[in-house]
Write a protein that holds these residues in place. Structure first.
Motif, PDB file in Angstrom:
ATOM      1  N   ILE A  21      41.404 -41.588   0.734  1.00 20.99           N
ATOM      2  CA  ILE A  21      40.996 -40.371   0.555  1.00 20.99           C
ATOM      3  C   ILE A  21      39.548 -40.438  -0.007  1.00 20.99           C
ATOM      4  O   ILE A  21      38.610 -39.752   0.301  1.00 20.99           O
ATOM      5  N   GLN A  22      39.362 -41.275  -1.280  1.00 21.88           N
ATOM      6  CA  GLN A  22      38.253 -41.313  -1.928  1.00 21.88           C
ATOM      7  C   GLN A  22      37.194 -42.185  -0.881  1.00 21.88           C
ATOM      8  O   GLN A  22      36.010 -41.686  -0.962  1.00 21.88           O
ATOM      9  N   SER A  23      37.451 -42.997  -0.103  1.00 19.80           N
ATOM     10  CA  SER A  23      36.551 -43.513   0.799  1.00 19.80           C
ATOM     11  C   SER A  23      35.516 -42.806   1.862  1.00 19.80           C
ATOM     12  O   SER A  23      34.579 -42.929   2.091  1.00 19.80           O
ATOM     13  N   GLN A  24      36.522 -41.976   2.240  1.00 19.76           N
ATOM     14  CA  GLN A  24      36.049 -40.899   3.045  1.00 19.76           C
ATOM     15  C   GLN A  24      35.237 -39.739   2.503  1.00 19.76           C
ATOM     16  O   GLN A  24      34.605 -38.954   2.942  1.00 19.76           O
ATOM     17  N   ALA A  25      35.924 -39.412   1.391  1.00 19.20           N
ATOM     18  CA  ALA A  25      35.542 -37.964   0.808  1.00 19.20           C
ATOM     19  C   ALA A  25      34.185 -38.088  -0.067  1.00 19.20           C
ATOM     20  O   ALA A  25      33.175 -37.414   0.013  1.00 19.20           O
ATOM     21  N   TRP A  26      34.076 -39.075  -0.619  1.00 21.98           N
ATOM     22  CA  TRP A  26      32.696 -39.433  -1.443  1.00 21.98           C
ATOM     23  C   TRP A  26      31.431 -39.159  -0.613  1.00 21.98           C
ATOM     24  O   TRP A  26      30.572 -38.618  -1.290  1.00 21.98           O
ATOM     25  N   PRO A  27      31.379 -39.867   0.448  1.00 21.67           N
ATOM     26  CA  PRO A  27      30.035 -39.670   1.183  1.00 21.67           C
ATOM     27  C   PRO A  27      29.861 -38.145   1.717  1.00 21.67           C
ATOM     28  O   PRO A  27      28.870 -37.697   1.793  1.00 21.67           O
ATOM     29  N   ILE A  28      30.800 -37.504   1.855  1.00 19.73           N
ATOM     30  CA  ILE A  28      30.882 -36.019   2.461  1.00 19.73           C
ATOM     31  C   ILE A  28      30.540 -35.252   1.155  1.00 19.73           C
ATOM     32  O   ILE A  28      29.776 -34.218   1.134  1.00 19.73           O
ATOM     33  N   VAL A  29      31.220 -35.281  -0.010  1.00 20.89           N
ATOM     34  CA  VAL A  29      30.898 -34.557  -1.221  1.00 20.89           C
ATOM     35  C   VAL A  29      29.556 -34.731  -1.705  1.00 20.89           C
ATOM     36  O   VAL A  29      28.767 -33.871  -2.200  1.00 20.89           O
ATOM     37  N   LEU A  30      28.976 -35.969  -1.615  1.00 12.35           N
ATOM     38  CA  LEU A  30      27.973 -36.397  -2.314  1.00 12.35           C
ATOM     39  C   LEU A  30      26.657 -35.796  -1.511  1.00 12.35           C
ATOM     40  O   LEU A  30      25.633 -35.568  -1.899  1.00 12.35           O
ATOM     41  N   GLN A  31      26.907 -35.510  -0.372  1.00  9.86           N
ATOM     42  CA  GLN A  31      25.953 -34.682   0.504  1.00  9.86           C
ATOM     43  C   GLN A  31      25.900 -33.087   0.366  1.00  9.86           C
ATOM     44  O   GLN A  31      25.187 -32.635   0.891  1.00  9.86           O
ATOM     45  N   GLY A  32      26.807 -32.731  -0.312  1.00 10.46           N
ATOM     46  CA  GLY A  32      26.845 -31.391  -0.768  1.00 10.46           C
ATOM     47  C   GLY A  32      27.418 -30.506   0.270  1.00 10.46           C
ATOM     48  O   GLY A  32      27.351 -29.279   0.495  1.00 10.46           O
ATOM     49  N   ILE A  33      28.551 -30.826   1.192  1.00 10.15           N
ATOM     50  CA  ILE A  33      29.144 -30.396   2.069  1.00 10.15           C
ATOM     51  C   ILE A  33      30.471 -29.816   1.625  1.00 10.15           C
ATOM     52  O   ILE A  33      31.354 -30.815   0.907  1.00 10.15           O
ATOM     53  N   ASP A  34      31.037 -28.801   1.962  1.00  3.32           N
ATOM     54  CA  ASP A  34      32.385 -28.288   1.567  1.00  3.32           C
ATOM     55  C   ASP A  34      33.387 -29.344   2.124  1.00  3.32           C
ATOM     56  O   ASP A  34      33.429 -29.557   3.343  1.00  3.32           O
ATOM     57  N   LEU A  35      34.399 -29.358   1.254  1.00  2.00           N
ATOM     58  CA  LEU A  35      35.497 -30.341   1.661  1.00  2.00           C
ATOM     59  C   LEU A  35      36.846 -29.990   1.669  1.00  2.00           C
ATOM     60  O   LEU A  35      37.286 -29.138   0.643  1.00  2.00           O
ATOM     61  N   ILE A  36      37.825 -30.040   2.536  1.00  2.00           N
ATOM     62  CA  ILE A  36      39.162 -29.968   2.391  1.00  2.00           C
ATOM     63  C   ILE A  36      39.655 -31.262   2.519  1.00  2.00           C
ATOM     64  O   ILE A  36      39.787 -31.874   3.720  1.00  2.00           O
ATOM     65  N   GLY A  37      40.510 -31.855   1.595  1.00  2.00           N
ATOM     66  CA  GLY A  37      40.904 -33.170   1.308  1.00  2.00           C
ATOM     67  C   GLY A  37      42.638 -32.997   1.391  1.00  2.00           C
ATOM     68  O   GLY A  37      43.063 -32.449   0.475  1.00  2.00           O
ATOM     69  N   ILE A  38      43.046 -33.465   2.118  1.00  2.00           N
ATOM     70  CA  ILE A  38      44.685 -33.667   2.647  1.00  2.00           C
ATOM     71  C   ILE A  38      45.019 -35.155   2.164  1.00  2.00           C
ATOM     72  O   ILE A  38      44.745 -35.966   3.336  1.00  2.00           O
ATOM     73  N   ALA A  39      45.765 -35.362   1.460  1.00  2.00           N
ATOM     74  CA  ALA A  39      46.405 -36.742   1.232  1.00  2.00           C
ATOM     75  C   ALA A  39      47.561 -36.917   0.370  1.00  2.00           C
ATOM     76  O   ALA A  39      48.129 -35.808  -0.393  1.00  2.00           O
ATOM     77  N   GLN A  40      48.527 -37.902   0.433  1.00  2.00           N
ATOM     78  CA  GLN A  40      49.816 -38.039  -0.029  1.00  2.00           C
ATOM     79  C   GLN A  40      49.652 -37.793  -1.626  1.00  2.00           C
ATOM     80  O   GLN A  40      48.455 -38.080  -2.238  1.00  2.00           O
ATOM     81  N   THR A  41      50.691 -37.563  -2.421  1.00  2.00           N
ATOM     82  CA  THR A  41      50.483 -37.432  -3.815  1.00  2.00           C
ATOM     83  C   THR A  41      50.485 -38.673  -4.630  1.00  2.00           C
ATOM     84  O   THR A  41      50.821 -39.721  -3.870  1.00  2.00           O
ATOM     85  N   GLY A  42      49.460 -38.918  -5.485  1.00  2.00           N
ATOM     86  CA  GLY A  42      49.208 -40.141  -6.177  1.00  2.00           C
ATOM     87  C   GLY A  42      48.262 -41.099  -5.403  1.00  2.00           C
ATOM     88  O   GLY A  42      48.307 -42.402  -5.566  1.00  2.00           O
ATOM     89  N   THR A  43      47.500 -40.385  -4.498  1.00  2.00           N
ATOM     90  CA  THR A  43      46.413 -41.412  -3.627  1.00  2.00           C
ATOM     91  C   THR A  43      44.941 -40.994  -4.289  1.00  2.00           C
ATOM     92  O   THR A  43      44.095 -41.332  -3.616  1.00  2.00           O
ATOM     93  N   GLY A  44      44.785 -40.502  -5.493  1.00  2.00           N
ATOM     94  CA  GLY A  44      43.508 -40.423  -6.045  1.00  2.00           C
ATOM     95  C   GLY A  44      42.665 -39.242  -5.605  1.00  2.00           C
ATOM     96  O   GLY A  44      41.562 -39.385  -5.793  1.00  2.00           O
ATOM     97  N   LYS A  45      43.297 -38.244  -5.452  1.00  2.00           N
ATOM     98  CA  LYS A  45      42.518 -36.914  -5.050  1.00  2.00           C
ATOM     99  C   LYS A  45      41.659 -36.520  -6.030  1.00  2.00           C
ATOM    100  O   LYS A  45      40.732 -35.757  -5.804  1.00  2.00           O
ATOM    101  N   THR A  46      42.376 -36.632  -7.266  1.00  2.00           N
ATOM    102  CA  THR A  46      41.572 -36.068  -8.646  1.00  2.00           C
ATOM    103  C   THR A  46      40.177 -36.707  -8.934  1.00  2.00           C
ATOM    104  O   THR A  46      39.197 -36.182  -9.132  1.00  2.00           O
ATOM    105  N   LEU A  47      40.432 -37.936  -8.597  1.00  2.00           N
ATOM    106  CA  LEU A  47      38.870 -38.824  -9.032  1.00  2.00           C
ATOM    107  C   LEU A  47      37.913 -38.547  -7.631  1.00  2.00           C
ATOM    108  O   LEU A  47      36.782 -38.775  -7.771  1.00  2.00           O
ATOM    109  N   ALA A  48      38.571 -38.269  -6.496  1.00  2.00           N
ATOM    110  CA  ALA A  48      38.009 -37.820  -5.318  1.00  2.00           C
ATOM    111  C   ALA A  48      36.716 -36.745  -5.599  1.00  2.00           C
ATOM    112  O   ALA A  48      35.551 -36.801  -5.010  1.00  2.00           O
TER     113      ALA A  48
END
Length: 685
Positions: A305-332
């Motif tokens: 989730i981090q590898s795909q979310a970081w390029p999107i969020v750093l570009q300023g695009i709104d994001l919906i991130g869905i991933a299993q528990t304990g997979t690093g969504k907070t740091l994303a």
């Protein structure tokens, strides 16, 4: 004028008003009937006409005051008088017909909006008294829910004068051209010979001008946000090795990393999805402080989730991130948030409030995010956790001194916002953690109040482990053209590092099975027991304590200090058993939980996924044990799907339970379809 007054004025009557001796004690005034009886030499009137007397003065009374059955001594029976005319708080009886002959003409009638009566005419009748004294007329106002009827009594000259004065009052409060429909009333002036009962008034019905309302709303929004400072969103510099990836390489890499799927929810022409990063340097090579923090923590590589979310969020695009528990969504969302705050055009010391807001559904999750935020410090940003049950005065003191990041539950944040302790107009980066729970558990009205003060061009991030259909539709109103990233599938799926075991047993055997399970644990095992009701949590924890088993409990009725102490004891290993409600199903990040035990099956299948996600976190393995009784048969089919999707063993009894519920539903639906409607049998749905 009363009867005895007429008699006293006529000498030929031969009767005089009786006088009481000087020594006679004071008595309440007598009614007209009482005086007539005594003047004519008759007996006293019936008891029901007697005056008020203290209880105890009559036979059978017990003390205190007693109200007569029909009338009090203060009610004087007078001859019929002309109509009482009231205006505002003013009231007067016209006692002499000869002095008010001008009232015989028809009144001037019209209607006013009820709000105008209070605002323009004046509450309490103050303005009406002035109008009556100046014009010599009498004014009666009958107030209704929406409009009020105004009647002006008097001669034609008096009515005209009073009407002119009322028009002058209305013109002071309204600058529009003079018309007969000012303030929502229309005057119908009857002829002077018309009877009062034939007077007709016709209120004007106004339609709602929606186009004008929309235009005014847009103007208000422009004025509200006109003085906001500029904001930047795009801070992403794509690495050369990421930009050179072919489409086949991107597809293969996403499939190999738990099948990452991306979707553009923008209507119309779709945008290209940024390529995923493969290591931390690909995203944060230009931010050395973040790279040094990551090295201290010791992470090897980003999670899917981090590898795909970081390029999107750093570009300023709104994001919906869905991933299993304990997979690093907070740091994303935290690390891009730090960069977003640091690189805004307005310097940090000139901002009027915090720039980043994280909303969480529970106190435990909010505290967990605060701990992560403190671990990855960046550029000296100050953060605070605001939640109900905490020290409100202390939270206010910290917020008013100035913070950069606010992690909060909606209830307490709404409290501080409504009391002007916190300014949210400076928020440019908004996160809804566990968004499905936030929008599903009744927080939406509070969230909408919070969003009123947050600038509409903000960047918004939503994360969760489950994403039901109802929440998908609701979430679109909070985001602007978002990209959606989900790891694995949008269908409910449990983490594949957890072994799931299901047992179908009778309700009365659950406690004995639980004790047997606890006896079989190893010394280093740590178990989280989920229960459906708070009272059962306390009951079960008490049973364990009486048998010498160290245990802590966690539910919403416990004081906040007790909840924090229970979590702290569980994390540190002081106790290795925690009995809790679904309060602990989200946000409880304890890495060494080895077992999750579902004493009661959760209220919905989404909570089951979140519960078993408390174990098997951060690459570890875990085990879940779930007790299913006959009352849980409606969720059997959904539970089978989750077990099969995770390649888990499904008990044969669970299949039979699902089949019985399926037949039950078919029979129930067919019986409902055969209910007669309007004399016919409804054979088809």
């Amino acid at each position: 004028m009363s009867d005895w007054e007429d008699e006293a004025e006529e000498p030929s009557a031969g009767k005089q008003r009786p006088r009481a001796p000087a020594s006679t004690p004071w008595m309440p005034p007598q009614s007209h009937k009482q005086r007539s009886y005594r003047e004519e030499g008759g007996d006293q009137p019936p008891t029901r006409e007697r005056a008020w007397e203290p209880r105890g003065q009559r036979e059978g009374d017990r003390g205190g005051f007693r109200r007569p059955e029909e009338r009090s001594w203060s009610s004087r029976e007078l001859p019929r008088q002309p109509e009482t005319v009231t205006g505002g708080g003013w009231s007067r009886d016209f006692r002499r017909q000869e002095a008010n002959r001008e009232l015989a003409s028809a009144p001037l009638c019209f209607r006013l909006d009820s709000s105008v009566v209070g605002t323009v005419i004046g509450r309490g009748g103050s303005k009406i008294r002035e109008l009556e004294e100046s014009s010599g007329s009498r004014i009666k106002i009958t107030k209704g829910d929406y409009d009020s009827e105004v009647k002006i009594f008097g001669s034609s000259e008096q009515q005209d004068k009073a009407k002119t004065m009322i028009d002058d009052l209305l013109e002071r409060y309204d600058e529009r051209p003079e018309t007969d429909t000012r303030f929502g009333y229309k005057e119908i002036r009857p002829s002077r010979s018309a009877d009062m009962s034939t007077t007709v008034t016709a209120p004007v019905k106004r339609g709602i001008n929606w186009a004008s309302l929309r235009e005014n709303r847009e103007k208000y929004e422009i004025m509200k946000w006109a003085d906001l400072p500029p904001m930047e969103k795009n801070f992403y510099k794509e690495a050369s090795n990421i930009a050179s990836m072919s489409q086949d390489e991107v597809t293969r890499w996403r499939k190999d990393n738990n099948n990452i799927i991306c979707d553009d929810l923008k209507e119309g022409q779709k945008r290209p999805i940024p390529n995923p990063i493969r290591n931390f340097r690909d995203a944060f090579d230009h931010f050395p402080e973040i790279m040094s923090t990551i090295k201290k923590v010791g992470f090897d590589r980003p999670t899917p989730i981090q590898s795909q979310a970081w390029p999107i969020v750093l570009q300023g695009i709104d994001l919906i991130g869905i991933a299993q528990t304990g997979t690093g969504k907070t740091l994303a969302y935290l690390l891009p948030g730090f960069i977003h705050l640091d690189l805004q055009p307005l310097p940090k010391n000139e901002r009027l409030g915090p720039g980043m807001l994280v909303l969480a559904p529970t106190r435990e999750l909010a505290l967990q995010v605060k701990a992560e935020c403190s671990k990855y410090t960046y550029k000296g940003f100050k953060s605070i956790c605001i939640y109900g049950g905490g020290d409100r005065k202390g939270q206010i003191n910290v917020v008013t001194k100035g913070v950069d990041i606010v992690i909060a539950t909606p209830g307490r944040l709404n409290d501080l916002q409504m009391n002007n302790f916190i300014n949210l107009k400076s928020i440019t980066y908004l996160v809804l953690d566990e968004a499905d729970r936030m929008l599903d558990m009744g927080f939406e009205p509070q969230i909408m109040k919070i969003l009123i003060d947050i600038r509409p061009d903000r960047q918004t991030i939503m994360t969760s482990a489950t994403w039901p259909d109802g929440v998908r539709r609701l979430a679109k109103s909070y985001l602007k053209d978002p990209l959606m990233v989900y790891v694995g599938t949008l269908d409910l799926a449990a983490v594949n590092t957890v072994e799931q075991r299901v047992f179908i047993i009778p309700e009365e055997e659950k406690r004995a099975f639980t004790l047997h399970f606890i006896d079989s644990l190893k010394p280093k095992d740590k178990v989280l027991i989920f229960v459906g009701k708070k009272i059962i949590v306390d009951d079960l924890a008490s049973d364990f304590s009486l048998q010498g088993i160290a245990v802590q409990s966690l539910h919403g009725n416990r004081e906040q200090c007790d909840r924090e102490q229970a979590l702290d004891d569980f994390k540190k290993g002081i106790v290795r058993i925690l009995v809790a409600t679904d309060l602990a199903s989200r946000g409880l990040d304890v890495h060494d939980i080895t077992h999750v035990f579902n004493f009661d099956f959760p209220r919905n299948i989404e909570e089951y996924v979140h519960r078993i996600g408390r174990t098997g976190r951060a690459g570890r393995t875990g085990e879940s044990v779930t007790l299913v009784t006959r009352k849980d048969w409606k969720v059997a089919s959904e539970l089978i799907s989750i077990l099969e999707r995770a390649n888990q063993e499904v008990p044969e009894e669970l299949f039979e339970m699902a089949e019985r519920y399926k037949h039950f539903k078919i029979k129930k639906d067919s019986e409902r379809d055969m209910i007669p409607r309007q004399g016919r049998w409804r054979d088809n749905p």
